[in-house]
Design a protein around this motif. Structure first.
Motif, PDB file in Angstrom:
ATOM      1  N   GLY A  54      32.811  31.259  58.607  1.00  0.00           N
ATOM      2  CA  GLY A  54      32.068  30.202  57.940  1.00  0.00           C
ATOM      3  C   GLY A  54      31.857  30.443  56.451  1.00  0.00           C
ATOM      4  N   MET A  55      32.127  31.654  55.971  1.00  0.00           N
ATOM      5  CA  MET A  55      31.957  31.987  54.558  1.00  0.00           C
ATOM      6  C   MET A  55      33.294  31.866  53.822  1.00  0.00           C
ATOM      7  SD  MET A  55      28.736  32.642  54.391  1.00  0.00           S
ATOM      8  CE  MET A  55      28.592  33.384  52.779  1.00  0.00           C
ATOM      9  N   THR A  56      33.240  31.716  52.493  1.00  0.00           N
ATOM     10  CA  THR A  56      34.442  31.594  51.674  1.00  0.00           C
ATOM     11  C   THR A  56      34.714  32.912  50.954  1.00  0.00           C
ATOM     12  OG1 THR A  56      34.056  29.232  51.372  1.00  0.00           O
ATOM     13  CG2 THR A  56      35.532  30.304  49.796  1.00  0.00           C
ATOM     14  N   TYR A  57      35.977  33.334  50.994  1.00  0.00           N
ATOM     15  CA  TYR A  57      36.408  34.589  50.376  1.00  0.00           C
ATOM     16  C   TYR A  57      37.684  34.347  49.581  1.00  0.00           C
ATOM     17  CZ  TYR A  57      33.179  36.724  53.669  1.00  0.00           C
ATOM     18  OH  TYR A  57      32.049  37.061  54.378  1.00  0.00           O
ATOM     19  N   THR A  96      46.260  34.350  44.305  1.00  0.00           N
ATOM     20  CA  THR A  96      44.924  34.173  44.872  1.00  0.00           C
ATOM     21  C   THR A  96      44.823  32.864  45.635  1.00  0.00           C
ATOM     22  OG1 THR A  96      42.555  34.233  44.383  1.00  0.00           O
ATOM     23  CG2 THR A  96      43.952  33.100  42.806  1.00  0.00           C
ATOM     24  N   TYR A  97      43.938  32.872  46.621  1.00  0.00           N
ATOM     25  CA  TYR A  97      43.640  31.662  47.388  1.00  0.00           C
ATOM     26  C   TYR A  97      42.214  31.776  47.904  1.00  0.00           C
ATOM     27  CZ  TYR A  97      43.832  27.912  50.800  1.00  0.00           C
ATOM     28  OH  TYR A  97      43.570  26.760  51.514  1.00  0.00           O
ATOM     29  N   GLU A  98      41.413  30.738  47.690  1.00  0.00           N
ATOM     30  CA  GLU A  98      40.033  30.700  48.201  1.00  0.00           C
ATOM     31  C   GLU A  98      40.080  30.154  49.623  1.00  0.00           C
ATOM     32  OE1 GLU A  98      37.192  31.805  46.527  1.00  0.00           O
ATOM     33  OE2 GLU A  98      38.736  32.580  45.188  1.00  0.00           O
ATOM     34  N   TRP A  99      39.582  30.934  50.570  1.00  0.00           N
ATOM     35  CA  TRP A  99      39.678  30.566  51.978  1.00  0.00           C
ATOM     36  C   TRP A  99      38.317  30.601  52.637  1.00  0.00           C
ATOM     37  CZ3 TRP A  99      40.494  34.183  56.532  1.00  0.00           C
ATOM     38  CH2 TRP A  99      40.798  33.480  57.702  1.00  0.00           C
ATOM     39  N   THR A 100      37.982  29.497  53.304  1.00  0.00           N
ATOM     40  CA  THR A 100      36.777  29.466  54.128  1.00  0.00           C
ATOM     41  C   THR A 100      37.192  29.863  55.535  1.00  0.00           C
ATOM     42  OG1 THR A 100      35.796  27.746  52.768  1.00  0.00           O
ATOM     43  CG2 THR A 100      34.870  28.048  54.976  1.00  0.00           C
ATOM     44  N   VAL A 101      36.661  30.985  55.995  1.00  0.00           N
ATOM     45  CA  VAL A 101      36.992  31.507  57.323  1.00  0.00           C
ATOM     46  C   VAL A 101      36.472  30.516  58.364  1.00  0.00           C
ATOM     47  CG1 VAL A 101      36.702  33.439  58.914  1.00  0.00           C
ATOM     48  CG2 VAL A 101      36.799  33.871  56.448  1.00  0.00           C
ATOM     49  N   PRO A 102      37.337  30.018  59.253  1.00  0.00           N
ATOM     50  CA  PRO A 102      36.868  29.067  60.265  1.00  0.00           C
ATOM     51  C   PRO A 102      35.704  29.636  61.072  1.00  0.00           C
ATOM     52  CG  PRO A 102      39.261  29.153  60.251  1.00  0.00           C
ATOM     53  CD  PRO A 102      38.780  30.268  59.359  1.00  0.00           C
ATOM     54  N   ALA A 103      34.689  28.807  61.267  1.00  0.00           N
ATOM     55  CA  ALA A 103      33.467  29.242  61.958  1.00  0.00           C
ATOM     56  C   ALA A 103      33.697  29.545  63.438  1.00  0.00           C
ATOM     57  CB  ALA A 103      32.387  28.173  61.813  1.00  0.00           C
ATOM     58  N   ASP A 104      34.788  29.045  64.013  1.00  0.00           N
ATOM     59  CA  ASP A 104      35.010  29.234  65.445  1.00  0.00           C
ATOM     60  C   ASP A 104      35.894  30.434  65.790  1.00  0.00           C
ATOM     61  OD1 ASP A 104      37.325  28.143  64.391  1.00  0.00           O
ATOM     62  OD2 ASP A 104      37.634  26.730  66.047  1.00  0.00           O
ATOM     63  N   LEU A 105      36.267  31.251  64.792  1.00  0.00           N
ATOM     64  CA  LEU A 105      37.086  32.424  65.097  1.00  0.00           C
ATOM     65  C   LEU A 105      36.253  33.469  65.834  1.00  0.00           C
ATOM     66  CD1 LEU A 105      39.157  32.967  61.830  1.00  0.00           C
ATOM     67  CD2 LEU A 105      39.990  32.205  64.063  1.00  0.00           C
ATOM     68  N   PRO A 106      36.816  34.080  66.868  1.00  0.00           N
ATOM     69  CA  PRO A 106      36.069  35.118  67.579  1.00  0.00           C
ATOM     70  C   PRO A 106      35.969  36.402  66.746  1.00  0.00           C
ATOM     71  CG  PRO A 106      38.266  34.880  68.514  1.00  0.00           C
ATOM     72  CD  PRO A 106      38.114  33.794  67.486  1.00  0.00           C
ATOM     73  N   THR A 107      34.894  37.138  66.951  1.00  0.00           N
ATOM     74  CA  THR A 107      34.732  38.426  66.291  1.00  0.00           C
ATOM     75  C   THR A 107      35.830  39.365  66.768  1.00  0.00           C
ATOM     76  OG1 THR A 107      32.346  38.165  66.076  1.00  0.00           O
ATOM     77  CG2 THR A 107      33.193  40.423  66.038  1.00  0.00           C
ATOM     78  N   ASP A 108      36.506  40.004  65.814  1.00  0.00           N
ATOM     79  CA  ASP A 108      37.585  40.940  66.146  1.00  0.00           C
ATOM     80  C   ASP A 108      37.860  41.793  64.920  1.00  0.00           C
ATOM     81  OD1 ASP A 108      40.405  41.972  66.633  1.00  0.00           O
ATOM     82  OD2 ASP A 108      40.079  40.847  68.482  1.00  0.00           O
ATOM     83  N   ASP A 109      38.303  43.035  65.137  1.00  0.00           N
ATOM     84  CA  ASP A 109      38.584  43.917  64.004  1.00  0.00           C
ATOM     85  C   ASP A 109      40.072  44.171  63.802  1.00  0.00           C
ATOM     86  OD1 ASP A 109      39.085  45.540  66.174  1.00  0.00           O
ATOM     87  OD2 ASP A 109      37.748  47.154  65.537  1.00  0.00           O
ATOM     88  N   THR A 110      40.924  43.282  64.361  1.00  0.00           N
ATOM     89  CA  THR A 110      42.366  43.458  64.205  1.00  0.00           C
ATOM     90  C   THR A 110      43.030  42.296  63.467  1.00  0.00           C
ATOM     91  OG1 THR A 110      42.903  42.465  66.348  1.00  0.00           O
ATOM     92  CG2 THR A 110      42.502  44.867  66.303  1.00  0.00           C
TER      93      THR A 110
END
Length: 156
Positions: A54-57, A96-110
């Motif tokens: 949900g945040m932008t990076y 560079t690209y500003e990307w808002t991480v979709p809010a529905d992605l599951p938590t994962d570290d891979t």
């Protein structure tokens, strides 16, 4: 067969052979193979970064090949990444690209990000996307809160 001594007496033949070889290459397109372009190198996200859904990076890279390139979100073991989503089509040289991480992605570290297509493809280090808001912030791109000023002592 012509010997070296005979060839030295006819330098115009050696020059003619070189010109014919060059002309053949130009007409047929047969030339020496060229090395593949270097793959993009990611500056962000870095390995072990934590991004919140949900945040932008800012996705940042260097050495990208100019032209339309696919920027994709990948997931899985580092040796067997699978595409999760197409993020965007970008100019590979933009960096560079500003990307808002979709809010529905599951938590994962891979998770990882890929730019380009084989053999001209670069991957970010693997990082975490979290949905719970309790992840540590990415070490780059976020500022810590400003320190509170020390209280001024008062005299009675």
């Amino acid at each position: 067969m012509e010997t070296l001594a005979t060839a030295r007496r006819r330098p115009h033949l050696v020059l003619a052979a070189a010109v014919l070889a060059l002309a053949y290459s130009a007409v047929t397109g047969v030339t020496q193979p060229q090395p593949a372009a270097a793959a993009a190198k990611f500056a962000q996200p870095i390995s072990n970064a934590v991004w919140e859904a949900g945040m932008t990076y800012s996705i940042m890279w260097t050495d990208g090949t100019p032209g339309s390139r696919s920027l994709r979100l990948m997931k899985g073991q580092a040796t067997a990444l699978q595409q999760v989503a197409r993020i965007a089509t970008v100019d590979g040289a933009s960096g560079t690209y500003e990307w808002t991480v979709p809010a529905d992605l599951p938590t994962d570290d891979t998770y990882a990000i890929a730019l380009g297509t084989p053999p001209d493809i670069g991957y970010s280090g693997q990082f975490t996307i979290t949905r719970d808001g309790n992840g540590a912030p990415s070490p780059v791109g976020e500022r810590p809160p400003a320190p509170m000023p020390a209280p001024v002592p008062t005299r009675p």
